[in-house]
Design a protein around this motif. Structure first.
Motif, PDB file in Angstrom:
ATOM      1  N   VAL A   1       0.841  -1.199   0.000  1.00 15.03           N
ATOM      2  CA  VAL A   1       0.000   0.000   0.000  1.00 15.03           C
ATOM      3  C   VAL A   1       0.881   1.256   0.000  1.00 15.03           C
ATOM      4  CG1 VAL A   1      -1.691   1.324   1.359  1.00 15.03           C
ATOM      5  CG2 VAL A   1      -2.003  -1.128   1.034  1.00 15.03           C
ATOM      6  N   LEU A   2       2.086   1.118   0.511  1.00 10.72           N
ATOM      7  CA  LEU A   2       3.019   2.254   0.503  1.00 10.72           C
ATOM      8  C   LEU A   2       3.941   2.223  -0.704  1.00 10.72           C
ATOM      9  CD1 LEU A   2       4.022   2.395   4.270  1.00 10.72           C
ATOM     10  CD2 LEU A   2       2.381   3.844   3.056  1.00 10.72           C
TER      11      LEU A   2
ATOM     12  N   LEU B   1       5.682   3.644  -5.741  1.00 17.81           N
ATOM     13  CA  LEU B   1       4.265   3.964  -5.910  1.00 17.81           C
ATOM     14  C   LEU B   1       3.462   2.937  -5.125  1.00 17.81           C
ATOM     15  CD1 LEU B   1       4.125   4.572  -9.773  1.00 17.81           C
ATOM     16  CD2 LEU B   1       3.750   6.303  -8.016  1.00 17.81           C
ATOM     17  N   SER B   2       2.317   3.361  -4.651  1.00 15.82           N
ATOM     18  CA  SER B   2       1.419   2.430  -3.975  1.00 15.82           C
ATOM     19  C   SER B   2       0.776   1.488  -4.979  1.00 15.82           C
ATOM     20  CB  SER B   2       0.326   3.217  -3.244  1.00 15.82           C
ATOM     21  OG  SER B   2      -0.708   2.353  -2.830  1.00 15.82           O
TER      22      SER B   2
END
Lengths: 355, 355
Positions: free
Chosen positions: A25-26, A33-34
């Protein structure tokens, strides 16, 4: 404090999967990039989707046997509709073993004739009907392999010449079966496969293209197959976490290995339910008991408060029964450890001792 | 290296939202449980769903005006079908401004008569048709507010006595409108609202219940409304991230504040496209240009390689045009900063200088 998560679904997932998902997600694949902010048509995500589809078939032993794996949206409830839309031309037969079968029947009735071959509804769905006859003049036979709410599970599946369709939402990837007996299998992800928001559909090529109605694009298996499950933007995160969970299962040794653990967990808990005079199982016959969801009641209601507080103190969560059945339900999906079941059994024995 | 993410969708989300989402995958609300492994009926998740629904109406200024907000699955593509299923009894009118309108028309035609009031298809959808007539004897008029692929956007909306339906997937929450003009608005989450996997539907009570057909449960707005968007397991994670993004927008000051920034970003980029002889905008008329997606081509194809490598070196990602249009597309959704647009403009000027 460590939690022992017996939630019926959405439910426990492997810690290693959650850690990877959290990181993605991070920063996904070191792209800076997520996972949530990249195109679903990017090389990195297409690989996720392809791996997930391929692992699903591999686990079920269905590669190169004319099956397609799809990751769709809408949950099993949408499949109640899609199966009928795509396969029900005149008449289909359904086995009614619980709320979800019942809902599947309701949706199918809008599209054709439905024969209910047997039902345990009048007994609170506390057993799996047997000795029913499947008509020969039907488009398919539909059943639900595991009934989360009641804690029942089909042990064997009927042998029939008509296409066999099964809702395996709550026990897929938990036990070995001859999956090639089925023409269509579907499962909401949020038990043994991943988070809510994705639905696996495994459909055999030869069962499609036999109805005459026009099928809307989003309900049409053929459209989804032709677009490799990417007709429109897929539920990216849910597919990714499903892929991670399918990889985790492969590293463990696949369904045959997890089945051994699942049987140990179920044996441990059911042995205690049968032995401990404070508790009583909900399911009428032992052979119908689910290895995924064990449903039971406390016999002496005066001890309920004590049991509930001990359960809480032990870090156990999610064992309240479904509102339509009451009592308790301990769900023991793939990611739940034997240790967690032991913690629950210890509490049951402790309450027996002090009660 | 910091990335400047111009992806058309799934697209950039606020960093603070991504951080909270990443944490919730490990430990949600200090429950010592992942957001992915708790029941969607738990107090903690019900609050997420209710907050998301309520914030959506609040941002649009539609609280207490007879509207319902729903978070569904299937993307805007499923809404192409659901709008027609729920509202099309005899005849509906559609404005055709791009691929998505075109697909919406295709699905609606299965359920009733469709009048295409105007279309820019033969011109590669490079403008928004105007001066069309909306028939009076129709169930609704459908339009697409922003066309991601072509970079066009509706500036005004027609005044009509029939219910107005709008697909706002790619510009919802980006600009102030009188949203009470619309009877139904829908939007896939994956632009200004959240990750792929959830779809916002805002529907006015008085437009429902007017068709005679039986509507399958999963396609029925009334069923979803009656169950507070939880008829079946919702896409938990996508709803949660949408809620976080809607909160982020509220903290920023809401749509009116973000609109100012969006206009600044668009002005900066379009000014450069118009000024710089190396580039040419795709959209035929300036008034039809989207503030969300700027589409342009490089005039001197020999400089394409230089431009692409400078773009990459600057950390810019996601600016390739859609495969059906080619060229470039810079998407400037709510979470993209003015600084990122400046970086792109700097690259455009640098390539002009060295070219």
């Amino acid at each position: 404090m460590k939690k022992h998560n017996f939630s019926a679904g959405p439910c426990i997932l492997p810690q290693s999967v959650l850690k990877q998902a959290s990181n993605a997600v991070l920063n996904f694949n070191d792209l800076n990039l997520s996972l949530l902010e990249i195109s679903h048509r990017s090389k990195d995500f297409v690989e996720v989707m392809e791996t997930a589809r391929s692992l699903a078939l591999e686990h079920l032993g269905l590669q190169n046997k004319g099956y397609h794996a799809l990751f769709l949206q809408g949950g099993a409830s949408m499949q109640f509709l899609m199966t009928a839309y795509n396969l029900l031309e005149n008449k289909a037969a359904y086995l009614n073993t619980g709320t979800w079968s019942d809902k599947a029947i309701k949706e199918a009735k809008m599209l054709g004739e439905v024969v209910e071959v047997a039902s345990s509804k009048s007994d609170g769905f506390n057993f799996i009907p047997k000795n029913y006859t499947i008509p020969k003049d039907i488009d398919y036979f539909h059943c639900t392999s595991n009934n989360t709410i009641y804690g029942t599970q089909m042990d064997g599946f009927p042998t029939t010449d008509v296409p066999l369709i099964c809702d395996m939402s709550s026990d897929i990837f938990s036990r070995q079966l001859d999956f090639s007996k089925f023409s269509l299998i579907y499962a909401g992800a949020q038990k043994n496969m991943g988070p809510a928001g994705a639905t696996l559909v495994v459909v055999k090529e030869d069962v499609l293209g036999k109805v005459t109605r026009n099928i809307p694009s989003m309900l049409n298996y053929r459209v989804m197959i032709n677009k490799d499950s990417m007709f429109n933007t897929p539920p990216v995160f849910a597919v990714y976490v499903s892929m991670l969970t399918l990889k985790w299962l492969k590293e463990l040794g696949g369904i045959s290995e997890i089945e051994k653990v699942n049987k140990q967990k179920a044996a441990l808990l059911y042995t205690e339910i049968d032995r401990n005079p404070l508790f009583k199982g909900y399911v009428a016959y032992k052979e119908d008991r689910s290895i995924m969801n064990a449903t039971f009641n406390i016999v002496n209601e005066q001890l309920k408060e004590t049991f509930d507080s001990q359960v809480k103190a032990a870090g156990i969560s999610g064992i309240n029964g479904h509102r339509s059945v009451g009592g308790y339900r301990a769900s023991m999906y793939n990611a739940l450890t034997l240790e967690s079941v032991q913690v629950l059994v210890d509490v049951m024995q402790e309450v027996e001792r002090i009660g």
